[in-house]
Design an enzyme around this catalytic site. Structure first.
Site, PDB file in Angstrom:
ATOM      1  N   GLU A 185       9.664  -1.292   3.096  1.00  0.00           N
ATOM      2  CA  GLU A 185       9.655  -0.385   4.240  1.00  0.00           C
ATOM      3  C   GLU A 185       8.655  -0.859   5.291  1.00  0.00           C
ATOM      4  O   GLU A 185       7.553  -1.309   4.959  1.00  0.00           O
ATOM      5  CB  GLU A 185       9.311   1.034   3.783  1.00  0.00           C
ATOM      6  CG  GLU A 185      10.311   1.590   2.777  1.00  0.00           C
ATOM      7  CD  GLU A 185      10.121   3.070   2.517  1.00  0.00           C
ATOM      8  OE1 GLU A 185       9.058   3.608   2.892  1.00  0.00           O
ATOM      9  OE2 GLU A 185      11.033   3.692   1.946  1.00  0.00           O
ATOM     10  N   GLU A 239       5.326  -0.026   2.620  1.00  0.00           N
ATOM     11  CA  GLU A 239       5.287  -0.005   1.163  1.00  0.00           C
ATOM     12  C   GLU A 239       6.568  -0.636   0.640  1.00  0.00           C
ATOM     13  O   GLU A 239       7.515  -0.872   1.392  1.00  0.00           O
ATOM     14  CB  GLU A 239       5.153   1.424   0.623  1.00  0.00           C
ATOM     15  CG  GLU A 239       6.327   2.326   0.954  1.00  0.00           C
ATOM     16  CD  GLU A 239       6.129   3.739   0.442  1.00  0.00           C
ATOM     17  OE1 GLU A 239       5.173   3.974  -0.319  1.00  0.00           O
ATOM     18  OE2 GLU A 239       6.932   4.612   0.800  1.00  0.00           O
ATOM     19  N   LYS A 276      -0.518   1.389  -3.513  1.00  0.00           N
ATOM     20  CA  LYS A 276      -0.497   1.040  -2.091  1.00  0.00           C
ATOM     21  C   LYS A 276      -1.663   0.150  -1.680  1.00  0.00           C
ATOM     22  O   LYS A 276      -1.543  -0.665  -0.768  1.00  0.00           O
ATOM     23  CB  LYS A 276      -0.451   2.314  -1.245  1.00  0.00           C
ATOM     24  CG  LYS A 276       0.905   3.011  -1.278  1.00  0.00           C
ATOM     25  CD  LYS A 276       0.938   4.189  -0.338  1.00  0.00           C
ATOM     26  CE  LYS A 276       2.346   4.761  -0.229  1.00  0.00           C
ATOM     27  NZ  LYS A 276       2.870   5.233  -1.501  1.00  0.00           N
ATOM     28  N   ASN A 311       9.428   0.114  -2.318  1.00  0.00           N
ATOM     29  CA  ASN A 311       9.949   1.011  -3.341  1.00  0.00           C
ATOM     30  C   ASN A 311      10.708   0.184  -4.369  1.00  0.00           C
ATOM     31  O   ASN A 311      11.718  -0.447  -4.044  1.00  0.00           O
ATOM     32  CB  ASN A 311      10.865   2.071  -2.720  1.00  0.00           C
ATOM     33  CG  ASN A 311      10.079   3.066  -1.898  1.00  0.00           C
ATOM     34  OD1 ASN A 311       9.033   3.541  -2.314  1.00  0.00           O
ATOM     35  ND2 ASN A 311      10.573   3.385  -0.717  1.00  0.00           N
ATOM     36  N   GLU A 318      -5.396   4.185   6.943  1.00  0.00           N
ATOM     37  CA  GLU A 318      -4.993   3.094   7.818  1.00  0.00           C
ATOM     38  C   GLU A 318      -4.642   3.632   9.195  1.00  0.00           C
ATOM     39  O   GLU A 318      -4.460   4.835   9.390  1.00  0.00           O
ATOM     40  CB  GLU A 318      -3.805   2.330   7.229  1.00  0.00           C
ATOM     41  CG  GLU A 318      -2.554   3.150   7.042  1.00  0.00           C
ATOM     42  CD  GLU A 318      -1.484   2.410   6.258  1.00  0.00           C
ATOM     43  OE1 GLU A 318      -1.815   1.426   5.573  1.00  0.00           O
ATOM     44  OE2 GLU A 318      -0.311   2.824   6.320  1.00  0.00           O
TER      45      GLU A 318
END
Length: 758
Positions: A355, A368, A185, A370, A280
Site C-alpha cells: 500500500e 504498509e 510497521k 498486507n 510519521e
C-alpha cells in the site's frame, strides 16, 4: 532471501525470534474441549461460477484449464463472505472443504457450503476463530492438508503459520518470516527503505510515550502527523493530529495528539495484543493506492494493476476501484517494480498487497504491506481475469508462477462497494436479523456479490459488520459506475441499518464521477457532519410523485376486484414525501392517468410527461422509465402505510402518503409527535463494551470533558459532554456490554448533556 535482508532486520532480531521460535506442537499441548463435527453432505450444492473463455475481458475464472493438482482437503479458518468466497474456488478446483464456526455461526452460510464443519467454541473470537489450539484440533479431526486463513483473524499471525509448518500442514499464504517482517510497521519501514522503496518521512522507531510523541511532532517532523500502531491494520490503532490553523499557524494540535495517542494505543492493545506505536508525517491531499503482488516458492514475483482505495471512513476503506484515474503508465510501472522489490526482499511467495500514499504530483510513499488476501481482491480479478484464491492455492502447493509481467494487462474498469451493517451518518454498527435480503442480480462479467449471508442471517456485534462486497465491471469507468448505481438501487436489505445510502450518494457525486480530485478526505469533506440525505430536486419530486402515484393506483385497483364497475383510469392526488432522516416533507399535486399496460401519463403545474412502471403488486422493486429519454428510476417498496407506503430511493428512505385534496388540506391539523430532548442523560450511540469511565458520581464536569469510552467492532469511541454539569448517576462499569440507546450516565437537573462521538 538476500543478504541485505538479514542485516536490515538486525534491529528487530529479538522481536522476530520471539514471534517465530515456538515449542513444537504436540497434541498434549492443547487444552481440548468437546468439538462437534457437523456433516453438510445433505445440503444442496451451490454451483460454481460459470466458466468463461479466457479471451473474455470480464471473467474472474482462472486462465488455465484443467486445474493443477493441489490439495485433497482444505480447512477455511474464517467466517462470513470470505469463507464462502474461498469455498467457491476450492469447490471448482475439486478440493473438499472444511468450515469452522462459533456458537453464533452454527447456521451460517459458510457452514452450509462446506463439505464438513467443525464447531470451535463460544462467540468470542479468542475462544473460536483466534484459537490456534482449536483450529489445529479441527485440522486433526478432519484430516485437512492445508489451511486458508482468508483475511483478519489468524491470517497475519506468524505464530500460527509456524505451528502449522511444525505439524506438516500447509498454510495458504506467505511464509511466517515474511508475515512477521511486514506485519510490524516499524520493522517493515526499515525493510522497505533497504529495498529501495519510497517511504514517508518519520521517526524510525517505537514511540514509547505521549511526551516523546509531542517532542517528535513539534521538533522533528512537524504537524500534521499520523500516529499508528506498529502491529495495526484495518484502520485500527490509527489517529491523525493536524495543525490548528484557525488559532494560529504556529500553534500545534498537541491536544489531538495526546487524545489520539491514548486511543490508538488502547485500540492496538485490544485488537492486536501489541500497543507499540510509531509516528510519521501525514501527507496532505493523499490518495490511498495499492499494488497487488503474486509470488511463488521459486523467487518469481509479479505485480498486478493498482487499486485505488481513497474513499474511507475512520481510515477504513469503503469504495475501491481498479485501475486508478490518478496513476499513469510510468507511475504504475515504478510503483509495481518497487512493490516487487520489497516482496522479493522478504522472500514473498503468495498473494500480498503493498500500500502507498500518493500525493497530487504522483509522488508515492510506502504505507504498509498486507501479507494476505485483501477484501477488495474481486476488482483485481475483474480487470485481470485471474482468480487470486486459485493462485494462492497453486503457490501453496509448490507450483511455479506461470504468469510473466509482460502478459499482465488491464481489462476494463471495476468498482467495489463494501456494504456494511452500519449507520451511514455516524458509521456506528447495526446488529440484528436480515428480515428481507435480496442482492442485485449477479451478471457474469458485470455484477458480482461476494457475501456470506442470506435472508434470516444474524449480524452480531462480536464480528465485523461487512455484509457483502458488491463489485461491478465495465469496459470503461463510466460503464462500471453505471452498473454499480443500478446494483445499489436494486439491493434490498431490511432488518438492520446499512450504508447503501452513503455508497449510492458517493457514486452519484460529481467529484467522485470525475475522479480527478479524490483524496482520503473525501467523506470528511463532502459529509463533515456525517451523511445527510440530499434534498430532492423539483424534477425528482415530480418523478417520484408520478411513479408512487402509479403504484398507489395499482394497489387501489385491487379493492375493485369483484365489483361490477371498473377502477378509475385517472386519479388526482396530493403526494406527501417525508425524508425519514431529516423529517422534511415535500408536497406535489399531480394527476396520473393509466394509458395501457405499464404505460402512464402524469400531469402537474410543471408540465406533462409519460412514463412506464413495472411493479408486481407489493413486490420489492419497481422499475420505471421516465420521459422521452426513458430515464431509468428504481424504487424499493419497503412497507405499507395507512395512506401510502415506505420506499427507498437512491439508497435513502422516504414515507409516501397519498391524499385527496380534502385529506391534504386536513393533514396540517394532524398532531405530530414531539421528540423529547433527553438533556439529562448520556446514552450509548451503539452496541458495544465499556472500556473506561473518566468521571465519578457527584463530580462537576466542563463542556467537552471525556465521560466514557465505548468499544464497538474493535473501534473505540469517546463520549463527551457538550455542556457543563454535575454527574448524578453512573449506570455502568468498565467491562459492561451495553445496547444501543442504553443510559450510561445521568446528570443532575441543572445540567444537561447528550452523547457526542467526535
Amino acid at each position: 532471501m538476500s543478504k541485505q535482508w538479514a542485516s536490515t532486520i538486525k534491529q528487530s532480531a529479538v522481536l522476530l525470534r520471539t514471534r517465530l521460535v515456538l515449542p513444537r506442537y504436540t497434541s498434549k499441548s492443547i487444552t481440548m474441549r468437546p468439538i462437534q463435527t457437523q456433516s453438510t453432505s445433505t445440503i444442496p450444492s451451490i454451483p460454481p461460477l460459470a466458466p468463461v473463455a479466457h479471451t473474455a475481458a470480464t471473467t474472474h475464472t482462472p486462465l488455465h484449464k484443467p486445474f493443477k493438482t493441489t490439495f485433497n482437503k482444505l480447512l477455511v479458518a474464517n467466517r462470513g463472505e470470505i469463507a464462502c468466497r474461498i469455498i467457491k474456488t476450492a469447490r471448482k478446483m475439486g478440493i473438499k472443504t472444511v468450515a469452522v464456526y462459533s456458537d453464533l455461526d452454527a447456521n451460517a452460510l459458510h457452514v452450509q457450503m462446506a463439505d464438513e464443519a467443525v464447531h470451535l467454541g463460544p462467540a468470542s473470537s479468542s475462544e473460536s476463530y483466534l484459537s490456534i489450539p482449536r483450529i489445529l484440533s479441527a485440522i486433526q479431526r478432519t484430516g485437512a492438508e492445508a489451511v486458508h486463513p482468508g483475511y483478519g483473524f489468524l491470517s497475519e499471525n506468524p505464530t500460527f503459520v509456524k505451528v502449522l509448518e511444525q505439524n506438516d500442514i500447509t498454510f495458504v499464504g506467505p511464509k511466517a518470516s515474511a508475515i512477521a517482517a511486514m506485519g510490524d510497521k516499524i520493522q517493515s519501514k526499515l525493510i522497505a527503505k533497504a529495498s529501495g522503496v519510497h517511504c514517508i518521512p518519520g521517526f524510525d522507531g517505537q514511540v514509547d510515550s505521549v511526551e516523546e510523541a509531542l517532542r517528535i511532532a513539534n521538533q522533528d517532523i512537524g504537524y500534521p502527523v499520523m500516529i499508528k500502531a506498529s502491529a495495526g491494520g484495518g484502520g485500527k490503532g490509527m489517529r491523525i493530529a493536524c495543525v490548528l490553523m484557525a488559532v494560529h499557524p504556529t500553534i500545534r494540535n498537541d491536544k489531538e495528539l495526546r487524545d489520539g495517542f491514548k486511543l490508538a494505543k488502547q485500540e492496538s492493545k485490544s485488537s492486536f495484543g501489541d500497543d507499540r506505536m510509531l509516528i510519521e508525517k501525514y501527507i496532505d491531499h493523499p490518495r490511498h493506492i495499492e499494488v497487488q503482488v503474486l509470488g511463488d516458492n521459486f523467487g518469481n514475483v509479479v505485480y498486478l494493476p493498482e487499486r485505488e482505495c481513497s474513499i474511507q471512513r475512520r481510515n477504513q476503506k469503503v469504495i475501491e476501484e481498479s485501475p486508478s484515474v490518478h496513476v499513469d503508465v510510468e507511475t504504475r510501472r515504478k510503483m509495481g517494480e518497487q512493490a516487487v522489490a520489497l516482496a522479493k526482499h522478504v522472500g514473498y511467495n503468495s498473494a500480498g498487497t503493498v500500500e502507498f500514499l500518493v500525493d497530487s504530483s504522483r509522488n508515492f510513499y510506502f504505507l504498509e504491506m498486507n501479507t494476505r488476501l485483501q477484501v477488495e481482491h474481486p476488482i483485481t480479478e475483474y480487470v485481470t481475469g485471474l482468480d487470486l484464491v486459485e493462485q494462492m492455492l497453486y503457490s501453496a502447493a509448490n507450483h511455479p508462477l506461470t504468469l510473466k509481467q509482460d502478459q499482465i494487462g488491464i481489462k476494463g474498469w471495476a468498482f467495489e462497494s463494501r456494504v456494511y451493517a452500519e449507520d451511514p451518518e455516524k458509521y456506528l454498527p447495526s446488529v440484528g436479523r436480515l428480515l428481507t435480503y435480496q442482492e442485485p442480480l449477479a451478471i457474469q462479467g458485470k455484477v458480482r456479490c461476494d457475501s456470506g449471508f442470506v435472508e434470516g442471517s444474524e449480524m452480531h456485534v462480536e464480528y465485523d459488520p461487512l455484509i457483502c462486497k458488491l463489485a461491478t465491471h465495465g469496459h470503461t469507468r463510466q460503464e462500471a459506475l453505471q452498473h454499480m448505481v443500478k446494483a445499489l438501487d436494486e439491493y434490498v436489505i431490511k432488518g438492520v441499518t446499512h450504508n447503501i445510502p452513503l455508497l449510492r450518494a458517493v457514486f452519484a457525486h460529481p467529484r467522485f464521477q470525475d475522479g480527478k480530485q479524490i483524496t482520503t478526505h473525501f467523506l470528511a469533506e463532502e459529509y463533515p457532519n456525517g451523511f445527510q440525505t440530499e434534498q430532492l430536486s423539483k424534477e425528482a419530486v415530480q418523478q417520484l410523485a408520478a411513479v408512487t402515484g402509479s403504484l398507489w393506483m395499482k394497489k387501489e385497483a385491487r379493492n375493485w376486484q369483484g365489483n361490477l364497475s371498473t377502477p378509475p383510469t385517472a386519479l388526482s392526488m396530493w403526494i406527501h414525501i417525508t425524508d425519514e432522516q431529516s423529517q422534511q416533507v415535500v408536497k406535489s399535486q399531480i394527476k396520473v392517468k393509466h394509458l395501457q399496460g405499464t404505460e402512464f401519463e402524469a400531469y402537474s403545474a410543471d408540465g406533462t410527461f409519460r412514463f412506464s412502471t413495472k411493479w408486481p403488486l407489493n413486490g420489492l422493486l419497481a422499475h420505471s422509465l421516465v420521459g422521452d429519454t426513458k430515464k431509468p428510476l428504481v424504487l424499493q417498496y419497503l412497507d405499507p402505510l395507512d395512506m401510502g407506503f415506505r420506499i427507498q430511493y437512491h439508497g435513502s428512505k422516504y414515507k409516501v402518503n397519498v391524499y385527496s385534496q380534502e385529506q391534504s388540506d386536513l393533514s396540517k391539523y394532524m398532531k405530530t409527535q414531539s421528540i423529547a430532548e433527553q438533556n439529562k442523560i448520556i446514552a450509548s450511540p451503539m452496541p458495544g463494551r465499556i472500556i473506561s469511565i473518566a468521571v465519578n458520581e457527584g463530580e462537576e464536569v466542563v463542556e467537552g470533558s471525556e465521560l466514557v469510552v465505548v468499544e464497538a467492532m474493535k473501534m473505540q469511541n469517546i463520549l463527551r459532554t457538550p455542556q457543563s454539569g454535575i454527574i448524578k448517576k453512573i449506570h455502568v462499569q468498565a467491562g459492561h456490554n451495553v445496547k444501543s440507546g442504553q443510559v450510561l450516565i445521568e446528570f443532575q437537573d441543572e445540567a444537561s448533556g447528550s452523547s457526542h462521538v467526535p
